[in-house]
Scaffold this motif. Structure first.
Motif, PDB file in Angstrom:
ATOM      1  N   ALA A 185      18.209  -4.395  17.598  1.00  0.00           N
ATOM      2  CA  ALA A 185      19.403  -5.236  17.437  1.00  0.00           C
ATOM      3  C   ALA A 185      20.557  -4.488  16.800  1.00  0.00           C
ATOM      4  CB  ALA A 185      19.062  -6.464  16.600  1.00  0.00           C
ATOM      5  N   GLY A 186      20.362  -3.218  16.449  1.00  0.00           N
ATOM      6  CA  GLY A 186      21.442  -2.427  15.889  1.00  0.00           C
ATOM      7  C   GLY A 186      21.399  -2.254  14.395  1.00  0.00           C
ATOM      8  N   GLU A 187      20.376  -2.822  13.720  1.00  0.00           N
ATOM      9  CA  GLU A 187      20.267  -2.667  12.273  1.00  0.00           C
ATOM     10  C   GLU A 187      19.533  -1.358  11.984  1.00  0.00           C
ATOM     11  OE1 GLU A 187      18.522  -5.126   8.408  1.00  0.00           O
ATOM     12  OE2 GLU A 187      18.552  -6.056  10.397  1.00  0.00           O
ATOM     13  N   LEU A 188      20.243  -0.272  12.069  1.00  0.00           N
ATOM     14  CA  LEU A 188      19.627   1.044  11.989  1.00  0.00           C
ATOM     15  C   LEU A 188      19.188   1.423  10.577  1.00  0.00           C
ATOM     16  CD1 LEU A 188      21.936   3.040  14.422  1.00  0.00           C
ATOM     17  CD2 LEU A 188      19.789   1.863  14.896  1.00  0.00           C
ATOM     18  N   SER A 189      19.510   0.594   9.602  1.00  0.00           N
ATOM     19  CA  SER A 189      19.031   0.867   8.241  1.00  0.00           C
ATOM     20  C   SER A 189      17.644   0.298   7.991  1.00  0.00           C
ATOM     21  CB  SER A 189      20.011   0.276   7.224  1.00  0.00           C
ATOM     22  OG  SER A 189      20.110  -1.141   7.389  1.00  0.00           O
ATOM     23  N   ALA A 190      17.097  -0.440   8.948  1.00  0.00           N
ATOM     24  CA  ALA A 190      15.765  -1.043   8.780  1.00  0.00           C
ATOM     25  C   ALA A 190      14.703   0.049   8.728  1.00  0.00           C
ATOM     26  CB  ALA A 190      15.473  -2.009   9.921  1.00  0.00           C
ATOM     27  N   ARG A 191      13.754  -0.111   7.822  1.00  0.00           N
ATOM     28  CA  ARG A 191      12.663   0.846   7.672  1.00  0.00           C
ATOM     29  C   ARG A 191      11.355   0.087   7.456  1.00  0.00           C
ATOM     30  NH1 ARG A 191      16.118   3.335   9.366  1.00  0.00           N
ATOM     31  NH2 ARG A 191      16.933   5.386   8.760  1.00  0.00           N
ATOM     32  N   ALA A 192      10.264   0.669   7.931  1.00  0.00           N
ATOM     33  CA  ALA A 192       8.944   0.054   7.807  1.00  0.00           C
ATOM     34  C   ALA A 192       8.217   0.638   6.605  1.00  0.00           C
ATOM     35  CB  ALA A 192       8.122   0.298   9.074  1.00  0.00           C
ATOM     36  N   PRO A 193       7.584  -0.192   5.780  1.00  0.00           N
ATOM     37  CA  PRO A 193       6.824   0.346   4.644  1.00  0.00           C
ATOM     38  C   PRO A 193       5.579   1.072   5.123  1.00  0.00           C
ATOM     39  CG  PRO A 193       6.507  -2.029   4.826  1.00  0.00           C
ATOM     40  CD  PRO A 193       7.554  -1.666   5.830  1.00  0.00           C
ATOM     41  N   ALA A 194       5.324   2.237   4.601  1.00  0.00           N
ATOM     42  CA  ALA A 194       4.152   3.037   4.981  1.00  0.00           C
ATOM     43  C   ALA A 194       2.968   2.592   4.136  1.00  0.00           C
ATOM     44  CB  ALA A 194       4.429   4.527   4.814  1.00  0.00           C
ATOM     45  N   GLU A 195       2.273   1.556   4.564  1.00  0.00           N
ATOM     46  CA  GLU A 195       1.131   1.033   3.834  1.00  0.00           C
ATOM     47  C   GLU A 195       0.055   0.620   4.819  1.00  0.00           C
ATOM     48  OE1 GLU A 195       2.708  -2.228   1.676  1.00  0.00           O
ATOM     49  OE2 GLU A 195       2.985  -3.509   3.423  1.00  0.00           O
ATOM     50  N   GLY A 196      -1.138   0.386   4.290  1.00  0.00           N
ATOM     51  CA  GLY A 196      -2.248  -0.012   5.139  1.00  0.00           C
ATOM     52  C   GLY A 196      -3.115   1.171   5.538  1.00  0.00           C
ATOM     53  N   PRO A 197      -3.917   1.002   6.600  1.00  0.00           N
ATOM     54  CA  PRO A 197      -4.776   2.103   7.055  1.00  0.00           C
ATOM     55  C   PRO A 197      -3.969   3.321   7.485  1.00  0.00           C
ATOM     56  CG  PRO A 197      -5.431   0.012   8.052  1.00  0.00           C
ATOM     57  CD  PRO A 197      -4.129  -0.230   7.360  1.00  0.00           C
ATOM     58  N   ARG A 198      -4.675   4.437   7.612  1.00  0.00           N
ATOM     59  CA  ARG A 198      -4.003   5.694   7.927  1.00  0.00           C
ATOM     60  C   ARG A 198      -3.259   5.602   9.258  1.00  0.00           C
ATOM     61  NH1 ARG A 198      -5.519   9.917  10.999  1.00  0.00           N
ATOM     62  NH2 ARG A 198      -7.602   9.006  11.255  1.00  0.00           N
ATOM     63  N   GLU A 199      -3.863   4.976  10.268  1.00  0.00           N
ATOM     64  CA  GLU A 199      -3.219   4.891  11.578  1.00  0.00           C
ATOM     65  C   GLU A 199      -1.923   4.098  11.511  1.00  0.00           C
ATOM     66  OE1 GLU A 199      -6.287   4.197  10.926  1.00  0.00           O
ATOM     67  OE2 GLU A 199      -7.520   5.665  12.008  1.00  0.00           O
ATOM     68  N   VAL A 200      -1.967   2.947  10.772  1.00  0.00           N
ATOM     69  CA  VAL A 200      -0.759   2.120  10.642  1.00  0.00           C
ATOM     70  C   VAL A 200       0.312   2.869   9.863  1.00  0.00           C
ATOM     71  CG1 VAL A 200       0.142  -0.073   9.780  1.00  0.00           C
ATOM     72  CG2 VAL A 200      -2.135   0.012  10.801  1.00  0.00           C
ATOM     73  N   ARG A 201      -0.088   3.607   8.824  1.00  0.00           N
ATOM     74  CA  ARG A 201       0.887   4.394   8.062  1.00  0.00           C
ATOM     75  C   ARG A 201       1.536   5.451   8.953  1.00  0.00           C
ATOM     76  NH1 ARG A 201      -3.303   4.655   4.215  1.00  0.00           N
ATOM     77  NH2 ARG A 201      -3.525   6.900   4.609  1.00  0.00           N
ATOM     78  N   GLU A 202       0.749   6.055   9.836  1.00  0.00           N
ATOM     79  CA  GLU A 202       1.313   7.062  10.733  1.00  0.00           C
ATOM     80  C   GLU A 202       2.334   6.439  11.687  1.00  0.00           C
ATOM     81  OE1 GLU A 202      -1.939   8.902  12.680  1.00  0.00           O
ATOM     82  OE2 GLU A 202      -2.547  10.116  10.952  1.00  0.00           O
ATOM     83  N   VAL A 203       2.018   5.233  12.192  1.00  0.00           N
ATOM     84  CA  VAL A 203       2.966   4.558  13.086  1.00  0.00           C
ATOM     85  C   VAL A 203       4.245   4.211  12.337  1.00  0.00           C
ATOM     86  CG1 VAL A 203       3.342   2.502  14.490  1.00  0.00           C
ATOM     87  CG2 VAL A 203       1.145   3.668  14.585  1.00  0.00           C
ATOM     88  N   ALA A 204       4.114   3.699  11.092  1.00  0.00           N
ATOM     89  CA  ALA A 204       5.295   3.359  10.296  1.00  0.00           C
ATOM     90  C   ALA A 204       6.142   4.596  10.019  1.00  0.00           C
ATOM     91  CB  ALA A 204       4.866   2.696   8.991  1.00  0.00           C
ATOM     92  N   THR A 205       5.475   5.699   9.677  1.00  0.00           N
ATOM     93  CA  THR A 205       6.214   6.941   9.418  1.00  0.00           C
ATOM     94  C   THR A 205       6.935   7.419  10.672  1.00  0.00           C
ATOM     95  OG1 THR A 205       4.571   7.554   7.729  1.00  0.00           O
ATOM     96  CG2 THR A 205       5.977   9.302   8.593  1.00  0.00           C
ATOM     97  N   ALA A 206       6.256   7.328  11.818  1.00  0.00           N
ATOM     98  CA  ALA A 206       6.887   7.748  13.071  1.00  0.00           C
ATOM     99  C   ALA A 206       8.072   6.854  13.423  1.00  0.00           C
ATOM    100  CB  ALA A 206       5.859   7.716  14.202  1.00  0.00           C
ATOM    101  N   LEU A 207       7.928   5.532  13.180  1.00  0.00           N
ATOM    102  CA  LEU A 207       9.033   4.615  13.464  1.00  0.00           C
ATOM    103  C   LEU A 207      10.224   4.907  12.556  1.00  0.00           C
ATOM    104  CD1 LEU A 207       9.984   2.148  15.061  1.00  0.00           C
ATOM    105  CD2 LEU A 207       8.977   0.697  13.301  1.00  0.00           C
ATOM    106  N   ASN A 208       9.964   5.156  11.286  1.00  0.00           N
ATOM    107  CA  ASN A 208      11.052   5.493  10.372  1.00  0.00           C
ATOM    108  C   ASN A 208      11.726   6.811  10.759  1.00  0.00           C
ATOM    109  OD1 ASN A 208      10.479   3.188   8.907  1.00  0.00           O
ATOM    110  ND2 ASN A 208       9.167   4.252   7.442  1.00  0.00           N
TER     111      ASN A 208
END
Length: 425
Positions: A185-208
């Motif tokens: 939607a254009g909110e480029l300041s949005a970031r995902a918290p890197a928490e949870g299992p290792r796989e989910v943290r990797e996805v969050a880090t990649a998204l950020n």
């Protein structure tokens, strides 16, 4: 995902419980039968000394006392053929026991326990007791019910734990999805918290990392567009000097106005390129802006013998775009009319108030109309232009909360309908 995890856990735990509790339920029946049989055997063996002694009177008294106390019924088959104690028929198992073998045999309604006793007369007597099916299965139903409740309790506990775990995982994944939607939607300041299992943290880090990379690329693109536009100022300055040097005439005035408009558009491009999407909104009076741009293009329309029909709502008509952005959109639409229709082709411009706020701008002509494909798609042009005019207008309309549609006019030609949203609160 949550439902699939619950189904997987329920299936796995159910199989484990069946594999564990089914043998226990069967073993409970076996143990109950063995316990009842052992108790009956002990009861029967308690008469062995009395039967071995050979005294009939003492045997009758012992049998009477034992049977009157309750429990398993006792019967003694004497070698002479007499029967003492609880009445019972002489079965094949009893006759086999007369040969000197102690045994257990199934009978109708239960189980016979037979103990062969060698008396003083060297002849064999048989002590018989009977265990009913009710005694053989006593407590089995209760034990199996307890096992079933235990299994059900374990299954429910496992489902609750699995649901909590699944909910935590789904919450993390849903959070990633929400962040991706905010980025889209254009909110480029949005970031995902890197928490949870290792796989989910990797996805969050990649998204950020992707969001950060998008910011860098957008900044580079804006600067590249701004630099390119800035380079146009030098030839525009030279063109303005040439226009100022022309003798005063109506044609020189038109050339100077065209150069001034081009300088204004280049300045607007630089501002838009260096402005973030969040800062690109504003407001203006659409009636004044459209009227001003129509007055600007009216001179060229008279030169080309074009009839211009205008129907503009009374001022003010507030929309969610800056005056510069709306002027750019109107210029792009009118430029398309002049560029893609023959001279002498009439056109009409109508501006109405939009229900709920904003405005509806309609530009129509009686020219050849649009060709194939989507004319509002970036880079698509039915003529020799860049195909960016309608795309720029569409993006500006969507930025204000509106839209752009293209269609054919009632008498042929092209019709562009631009809905502009109201100003932000």
């Amino acid at each position: 995902m949550r439902r699939r995890l619950l189904v997987l856990v329920a299936s796995t735990v159910s199989l484990a419980l069946v594999a564990f509790l089914a043998p226990l339920a069967f073993l409970a029946g076996v143990l109950a039968a063995d316990r009842a049989t052992a108790d009956a055997l002990v009861r029967a063996q308690s008469l062995v000394p009395v039967v071995s002694a050979g005294g009939r009177t003492g045997l009758e008294l012992a049998l009477e006392q034992a049977n009157s106390a309750g429990g398993f019924p006792l019967t003694v088959f004497l070698p002479s053929g007499g029967v003492l104690g609880a009445p019972a028929a002489e079965s094949d198992a009893v006759r086999l026991a007369f040969t000197g073998r102690s045994l257990t045999a199934n009978a109708s309604g239960g189980r016979e326990i037979l103990v062969a006793v060698q008396g003083t007369s060297a002849r064999t007597a048989v002590i018989r007791t009977f265990v009913s099916d009710e005694d053989l299965t006593r407590g089995v139903a209760r034990a199996r019910a307890i096992l079933g409740l235990l299994g059900l309790g374990l299954l429910l506990i496992s489902l609750v734990v699995a649901d909590r775990l699944a909910r935590s995982q789904v919450r993390l994944i849903s959070g990633l999805a929400r962040v991706s939607h905010r980025l889209a939607a254009g909110e480029l300041s949005a970031r995902a918290p890197a928490e949870g299992p290792r796989e989910v943290r990797e996805v969050a880090t990649a998204l950020n990392h992707l969001a950060g990379r998008i910011l860098v690329l957008l900044a580079q693109e804006r600067e590249a567009v701004a630099d390119l536009s800035h380079r146009l100022r030098t030839p525009l300055t030279a063109l303005r000097l040439e226009a100022d040097a022309l003798p005063e005439s109506e044609q020189a005035t038109r050339v100077s106005a065209a150069v001034e408009s081009m300088e204004r558009m280049v300045t607007q491009v630089i501002k838009e390129a260096r402005r973030s999407r969040q800062d690109a909104t504003g407001e203006c009076d659409a009636a004044l802006v459209v009227a001003e741009r129509l007055d600007y293009w009216a001179m060229l329309a008279r030169d080309q013998d074009r009839r211009v029909t205008r129907d503009l709502a009374g001022s003010p008509v507030l929309v969610g775009l800056t005056a510069e952005a709306l002027a750019t959109c109107v210029d792009a639409l009118l430029e398309n009319v002049f560029a893609h229709t023959p001279e002498g082709t009439p056109f009409a411009v109508r501006l109405d108030r939009r229900p709920g706020g904003g405005a509806v701008l309609v530009v129509g002509d009686e020219g050849p109309g649009f060709g194939g494909g989507d004319p509002a798609r970036r880079g698509v042009s039915g003529g020799a232009s860049t195909g960016l005019g309608l795309d720029i207008t569409r993006r500006a309309a969507e930025r204000s909360g509106g839209s752009l549609e293209t269609a054919g006019g009632p008498d042929g030609g092209a019709l562009v309908i631009v809905e502009l949203g109201p100003p932000p609160n």
